[in-house]
Write a protein that holds these residues in place. Structure first.
Motif, PDB file in Angstrom:
ATOM      1  N   THR A 192      30.737  37.453  41.120  1.00 31.83           N
ATOM      2  CA  THR A 192      30.885  38.687  40.989  1.00 31.83           C
ATOM      3  C   THR A 192      30.249  39.610  39.172  1.00 31.83           C
ATOM      4  O   THR A 192      29.484  40.317  39.448  1.00 31.83           O
ATOM      5  N   ILE A 193      30.446  38.530  38.187  1.00 24.83           N
ATOM      6  CA  ILE A 193      29.903  39.209  36.973  1.00 24.83           C
ATOM      7  C   ILE A 193      28.074  39.224  37.276  1.00 24.83           C
ATOM      8  O   ILE A 193      27.564  39.238  36.293  1.00 24.83           O
ATOM      9  N   LYS A 194      27.422  38.693  38.578  1.00 22.10           N
ATOM     10  CA  LYS A 194      25.921  38.914  38.263  1.00 22.10           C
ATOM     11  C   LYS A 194      25.926  39.888  39.091  1.00 22.10           C
ATOM     12  O   LYS A 194      24.006  40.210  39.910  1.00 22.10           O
ATOM     13  N   CYS A 195      26.487  41.058  39.720  1.00 28.79           N
ATOM     14  CA  CYS A 195      26.190  41.941  40.326  1.00 28.79           C
ATOM     15  C   CYS A 195      25.721  42.737  40.241  1.00 28.79           C
ATOM     16  O   CYS A 195      26.523  43.705  38.949  1.00 28.79           O
ATOM     17  N   ASN A 230      36.185  40.570  35.359  1.00 28.70           N
ATOM     18  CA  ASN A 230      35.863  41.224  34.281  1.00 28.70           C
ATOM     19  C   ASN A 230      36.370  42.790  34.639  1.00 28.70           C
ATOM     20  O   ASN A 230      37.591  42.837  34.918  1.00 28.70           O
ATOM     21  N   GLN A 231      36.853  43.766  33.745  1.00 25.79           N
ATOM     22  CA  GLN A 231      36.842  45.060  34.038  1.00 25.79           C
ATOM     23  C   GLN A 231      36.855  46.262  35.523  1.00 25.79           C
ATOM     24  O   GLN A 231      37.229  46.441  36.131  1.00 25.79           O
ATOM     25  N   ARG A 232      35.184  45.929  35.276  1.00 27.09           N
ATOM     26  CA  ARG A 232      34.988  45.973  36.757  1.00 27.09           C
ATOM     27  C   ARG A 232      35.433  45.749  38.308  1.00 27.09           C
ATOM     28  O   ARG A 232      36.402  46.324  38.751  1.00 27.09           O
ATOM     29  N   ASP A 233      36.050  44.546  38.303  1.00 30.41           N
ATOM     30  CA  ASP A 233      36.787  43.974  39.731  1.00 30.41           C
ATOM     31  C   ASP A 233      38.285  44.362  39.228  1.00 30.41           C
ATOM     32  O   ASP A 233      38.562  44.784  40.481  1.00 30.41           O
ATOM     33  N   ILE A 234      38.332  43.867  38.473  1.00 29.55           N
ATOM     34  CA  ILE A 234      39.765  44.776  38.463  1.00 29.55           C
ATOM     35  C   ILE A 234      40.203  46.307  38.765  1.00 29.55           C
ATOM     36  O   ILE A 234      40.782  46.992  39.404  1.00 29.55           O
ATOM     37  N   ALA A 235      38.448  46.748  38.084  1.00 26.07           N
ATOM     38  CA  ALA A 235      38.749  48.348  38.449  1.00 26.07           C
ATOM     39  C   ALA A 235      38.943  49.405  39.824  1.00 26.07           C
ATOM     40  O   ALA A 235      39.061  49.833  40.549  1.00 26.07           O
ATOM     41  N   LEU A 236      38.433  47.750  40.394  1.00 24.40           N
ATOM     42  CA  LEU A 236      37.402  48.036  41.854  1.00 24.40           C
ATOM     43  C   LEU A 236      39.109  47.268  42.865  1.00 24.40           C
ATOM     44  O   LEU A 236      39.419  47.697  43.855  1.00 24.40           O
ATOM     45  N   LEU A 237      40.015  46.499  42.461  1.00 21.82           N
ATOM     46  CA  LEU A 237      40.552  46.010  43.087  1.00 21.82           C
ATOM     47  C   LEU A 237      42.345  47.005  42.894  1.00 21.82           C
ATOM     48  O   LEU A 237      43.195  47.106  43.883  1.00 21.82           O
ATOM     49  N   ARG A 256      52.908  36.528  30.500  1.00 23.53           N
ATOM     50  CA  ARG A 256      51.025  37.080  30.316  1.00 23.53           C
ATOM     51  C   ARG A 256      50.496  37.321  31.917  1.00 23.53           C
ATOM     52  O   ARG A 256      49.583  38.071  31.613  1.00 23.53           O
ATOM     53  N   ILE A 257      51.134  36.658  32.896  1.00 21.43           N
ATOM     54  CA  ILE A 257      50.867  37.227  33.533  1.00 21.43           C
ATOM     55  C   ILE A 257      50.535  38.985  34.329  1.00 21.43           C
ATOM     56  O   ILE A 257      51.899  39.967  34.513  1.00 21.43           O
ATOM     57  N   SER A 258      49.826  39.308  35.133  1.00 27.57           N
ATOM     58  CA  SER A 258      49.886  40.287  36.096  1.00 27.57           C
ATOM     59  C   SER A 258      49.600  40.332  37.169  1.00 27.57           C
ATOM     60  O   SER A 258      48.976  39.217  37.218  1.00 27.57           O
ATOM     61  N   VAL A 259      49.696  41.771  38.150  1.00 24.67           N
ATOM     62  CA  VAL A 259      49.388  41.130  39.336  1.00 24.67           C
ATOM     63  C   VAL A 259      48.206  41.426  39.587  1.00 24.67           C
ATOM     64  O   VAL A 259      47.962  40.652  40.810  1.00 24.67           O
ATOM     65  N   TYR A 260      46.810  41.196  38.818  1.00 31.01           N
ATOM     66  CA  TYR A 260      45.405  41.385  38.925  1.00 31.01           C
ATOM     67  C   TYR A 260      45.110  39.790  38.363  1.00 31.01           C
ATOM     68  O   TYR A 260      43.995  39.580  38.680  1.00 31.01           O
ATOM     69  N   GLN A 261      45.958  39.223  37.750  1.00 28.09           N
ATOM     70  CA  GLN A 261      45.642  37.772  37.089  1.00 28.09           C
ATOM     71  C   GLN A 261      46.457  37.141  37.450  1.00 28.09           C
ATOM     72  O   GLN A 261      47.057  35.727  36.657  1.00 28.09           O
ATOM     73  N   ILE A 262      46.825  36.967  38.686  1.00 31.85           N
ATOM     74  CA  ILE A 262      47.854  35.644  38.829  1.00 31.85           C
ATOM     75  C   ILE A 262      47.716  33.987  38.673  1.00 31.85           C
ATOM     76  O   ILE A 262      46.245  33.647  39.394  1.00 31.85           O
TER      77      ILE A 262
END
Length: 306
Positions: A192-195, A230-237, A256-262
């Motif tokens: 995804t970081i290459k998209c 990265n933050q682009r992915d989290i924003a789209l989630l 340190r767990i967040s719902v988007y970094q389990i």
């Protein structure tokens, strides 16, 4: 060499289990053991599950895990979460084990592979053979997404491989079982970081939309392909209302767990049972990986793998 690597890995894993399992298991009195598989053999899968049951683990669904991460529910004793990435057809032979022990599991599938029957990296050896400037799958992963896709599409249009991904009927049967959840693994399984921004938006939006239309369910969860985000992915989630997302990072603690970094620990499909138990207990990462970073006489990475 693969057999030798597996044998040595198993010996090292067994030694680590004998020396460290008692203390290592204590960490799971307060946090979830989150593991994920790709395409394990039935004996390996049975060995992992039987170990967990013998050590008193209970198994939770992704909905329960979400509540734990959000602080709505506490970990009750040793607890494990089981998931599978990619939707390999070989996973179907593991279903009787999951049903026998009533184990919830989440399956993260890339839409395109369900349609075509194969994963892009299965065509990588042909790409590499026809394009000498590339020598490995890892090099292809570093290309801009559109360049890698162009290479794969060209090869896949000329070569037919045996189906390795579950088909739509099999996916529907999984989704209909009360023990199992289906999550998105993007549309094409890109890095995804290459998209580009437009490519990435498509991956998050269309994978969720298609799965929901196919299965008549709400897709709540997501697994990052290759573990990259990265933050682009989290924003789209957030934009497309995914509830939770799973990483390939094993060492995050509860604070340190967040719902988007389990976090999840990867089970090595090519490794032995003892090696993978050591990986699950996180003693492999603690004691073996430092040796790989400072290889003894240059042979440790070759002998014990990553």
């Amino acid at each position: 060499m693969d057999i030798l690597k597996k044998y040595i890995g198993n010996i090292i894993g067994l030694l680590l289990i004998l020396l460290c399992s008692k203390s290592a298991l204590k960490q799971f009195d307060k946090q979830v053991l989150s593991i994920y598989f790709h395409n394990p053999s039935l004996p390996l899968f049975k060995g992992i599950i039987r170990f967990l049951i013998a050590k008193g683990f209970s198994f939770i669904s992704e909905d329960d895990y979400y509540k734990i991460v959000e602080g709505e529910k506490e970990v009750q004793g040793r607890t494990a979460f089981v998931s599978f990435d990619d939707g390999w057809k070989g996973n179907l032979k593991l279903i009787p084990v999951l049903k026998k022990y009533k184990i919830p599991a989440s399956f993260f599938v890339p839409v395109r592979s369900v349609i075509t029957g194969n994963f892009w990296w299965e065509f990588a050896p042909i790409v590499i053979k026809e394009n000498p400037e590339y020598t490995s799958v890892e090099e292809l992963k570093k290309l801009p997404n559109h360049e890698r896709l162009s290479l794969i599409r060209d090869v896949s249009s000329r070569h037919v491989l045996k189906r390795s991904c579950i088909d739509l009927l099999e996916l529907k049967r999984l989704s209909e079982h009360p023990l199992f959840s289906i999550g998105s693994h993007t549309y094409h399984h890109p890095i995804t970081i290459k998209c580009s921004d437009a490519e990435l938006d498509f991956e998050y939006c269309e994978s969720k939309k298609t799965l929901e239309e196919w299965l008549d369910i709400k897709i709540k969860s997501f697994s990052y392909p290759n573990g990259d985000f990265n933050q682009r992915d989290i924003a789209l989630l957030k934009e497309y209302e995914y509830q939770m997302a799973f990483t390939t990072e094993p060492d995050l603690d509860n604070g340190r767990i967040s719902v988007y970094q389990i976090p999840r620990v990867s089970i090595n499909s090519n490794g032995g049972t003892y090696e993978n138990i050591a990986r699950m207990l996180r003693v492999w990462h603690k004691f073996v990986q430092p040796l790989q970073q400072k290889p003894l006489l240059g042979i440790m990475p070759t002998l014990i793998g990553s």
